[in-house]
Design a protein around this motif. Sequence first.
Motif, PDB file in Angstrom:
ATOM      1  N   THR A 103      20.002  16.099   9.874  1.00 55.17           N
ATOM      2  CA  THR A 103      20.313  16.027  11.218  1.00 55.17           C
ATOM      3  C   THR A 103      19.350  14.992  11.784  1.00 55.17           C
ATOM      4  O   THR A 103      19.353  14.392  12.871  1.00 55.17           O
ATOM      5  CB  THR A 103      19.565  17.363  12.009  1.00 55.17           C
ATOM      6  N   GLY A 104      18.345  14.606  10.976  1.00 49.80           N
ATOM      7  CA  GLY A 104      17.522  13.677  11.527  1.00 49.80           C
ATOM      8  C   GLY A 104      17.828  12.201  11.543  1.00 49.80           C
ATOM      9  O   GLY A 104      19.169  11.942  11.088  1.00 49.80           O
ATOM     10  N   THR A 105      17.350  11.466  12.212  1.00 49.80           N
ATOM     11  CA  THR A 105      17.727   9.851  12.688  1.00 49.80           C
ATOM     12  C   THR A 105      17.796   9.366  11.074  1.00 49.80           C
ATOM     13  O   THR A 105      16.659   9.131  10.539  1.00 49.80           O
ATOM     14  CB  THR A 105      16.863   9.298  13.413  1.00 49.80           C
ATOM     15  N   GLN A 106      18.975   8.669  10.786  1.00 52.92           N
ATOM     16  CA  GLN A 106      19.095   8.104   9.704  1.00 52.92           C
ATOM     17  C   GLN A 106      18.578   6.645   9.463  1.00 52.92           C
ATOM     18  O   GLN A 106      18.672   5.908  10.471  1.00 52.92           O
ATOM     19  CB  GLN A 106      20.437   8.253   8.757  1.00 52.92           C
ATOM     20  N   ASN A 183      10.631  15.805  10.044  1.00 51.40           N
ATOM     21  CA  ASN A 183      11.360  15.200  11.102  1.00 51.40           C
ATOM     22  C   ASN A 183      11.509  13.676  10.690  1.00 51.40           C
ATOM     23  O   ASN A 183      10.447  13.037  10.347  1.00 51.40           O
ATOM     24  CB  ASN A 183      10.670  15.217  12.476  1.00 51.40           C
ATOM     25  N   VAL A 184      12.734  13.287  10.722  1.00 53.43           N
ATOM     26  CA  VAL A 184      12.893  11.772  10.352  1.00 53.43           C
ATOM     27  C   VAL A 184      13.387  11.018  11.585  1.00 53.43           C
ATOM     28  O   VAL A 184      14.427  11.181  12.093  1.00 53.43           O
ATOM     29  CB  VAL A 184      14.024  11.800   8.983  1.00 53.43           C
ATOM     30  N   THR A 185      12.778   9.928  11.810  1.00 50.02           N
ATOM     31  CA  THR A 185      13.219   9.075  13.100  1.00 50.02           C
ATOM     32  C   THR A 185      13.243   7.555  12.293  1.00 50.02           C
ATOM     33  O   THR A 185      12.556   7.079  11.256  1.00 50.02           O
ATOM     34  CB  THR A 185      12.101   9.322  14.054  1.00 50.02           C
ATOM     35  N   MET A 186      13.822   6.653  13.139  1.00 51.46           N
ATOM     36  CA  MET A 186      13.910   5.196  12.841  1.00 51.46           C
ATOM     37  C   MET A 186      12.612   4.788  13.060  1.00 51.46           C
ATOM     38  O   MET A 186      11.949   4.928  14.167  1.00 51.46           O
ATOM     39  CB  MET A 186      14.901   4.743  13.497  1.00 51.46           C
ATOM     40  N   CYS A 187      12.296   3.744  12.202  1.00 51.96           N
ATOM     41  CA  CYS A 187      10.832   3.116  12.671  1.00 51.96           C
ATOM     42  C   CYS A 187      11.172   2.025  13.825  1.00 51.96           C
ATOM     43  O   CYS A 187      12.200   1.157  13.661  1.00 51.96           O
ATOM     44  CB  CYS A 187      10.460   2.464  11.153  1.00 51.96           C
ATOM     45  N   GLU A 188      10.307   2.213  14.605  1.00 52.91           N
ATOM     46  CA  GLU A 188      10.301   1.372  15.910  1.00 52.91           C
ATOM     47  C   GLU A 188       9.793  -0.026  15.585  1.00 52.91           C
ATOM     48  O   GLU A 188      10.405  -0.986  16.403  1.00 52.91           O
ATOM     49  CB  GLU A 188       9.535   2.070  17.088  1.00 52.91           C
ATOM     50  N   ARG A 189       9.028  -0.152  14.754  1.00 45.83           N
ATOM     51  CA  ARG A 189       8.530  -1.594  14.580  1.00 45.83           C
ATOM     52  C   ARG A 189       9.476  -2.387  14.105  1.00 45.83           C
ATOM     53  O   ARG A 189       9.799  -3.559  14.536  1.00 45.83           O
ATOM     54  CB  ARG A 189       7.329  -1.574  13.665  1.00 45.83           C
TER      55      ARG A 189
END
Length: 377
Positions: A103-106, A183-189
């Motif tokens: 379910t985390g952001t891939q 919790n997996v999220t996309m790297c903002e940088r």
Amino acid sequence: MATNKRDYYEVLGVARGASEDELKKAYRRLAKQYHPDTNKESGADARFIEINEAYETLSDQQKRSVYDRYGHAGLNGGGAAGFGDFAGFGSINDLFDFFAGATGTQRRSEPQRGADIRFELTISFEEAIFGCQKEIELPRWEACSTCRGSGAQPGTSTTRCSACQGKGEIRRVQQSIFGQFVNVTMCERCRGEGKVITTPCEKCRGQGRVRNNRRVVVNIPAGVDDGINVRVTGEGEVSSRGGTPGNLYVILSVKQHPFFKRQGNDILYELPISFAQAGLGDEVDVPTVDGKSTTLKIPAGTQSNRSFRLKGLGVPVVHSSARGDQHVIVKVVTPTNLSADQKRLLEEFARLEKEQNEQNGKNIFRDLFEKTKDVFQ
């Protein structure tokens, strides 16, 4: 693993399908009743702890879902236990790692597809029937010709993102009463690309695309109708830093024809004829959508609104060799502004028609009398 704990729903005195509001009301009532500051009875403090523990589990949707499925076996006093025999997971940590990955952001392993473009185009009646080619001009995002869509100044290169170490995603591990929650999220940088541009392209400023006016040739197939969308694959916008372009969708608006009307794949045409042509019959030339006329035979005694079919002279079926028909609807026109000769001839016609009708009426009456006279004798 055995446990002596009471069922949490029983502790709060609610049904298993209780809503969040029902849980909250039950908790507030019981917490107030058994709070150690107000209730000095023996065992009130233990009861208060039990109430809090039950509400803490059932008010959390994830915890409640695990409890409903596994009961106390999945909860061991705030730690993780009892999952060795369930669903193929070695521990509750494995279970939550699985859900986090699902379910985390891939990470965006590939550039995103570009946006589609919608363009409205007006064509003539004939162009819709027989097809045509149209050149249109539209503004859109295109790949930067200087950096070829990379976003980096030519001669420079990208570097691995230090925030995510080139993975394009950030994984944060949190501790809960069930164990670890990932919790997996996309790297903002780096925006999920795993690399960053050190020297942006001067022309596109690192976007990898620029805004241009583009001329595109659109092939309109024969037989299209008003409101039809014609797709031109790959002629939409490009996304930033590469990726597959979107599509161009041309929305057609077809002009009306002065005297032809369309009904599906058929053509309707109203043909005005004179009183004499309708009564005596005639051969007339009828225009068609092909631009050529064809001969139509009007039989004597034709009535107004009668339809004649010209087979195969209608609208072509899209992407097919089949074709509809043309229907000619005759309209008998009442003459006006008659000359003296025309008026005299019509008056003579009316007199003869009246005599004929009277004679027919007498003949009909005589035949009827002959058939019935014996009945009255």
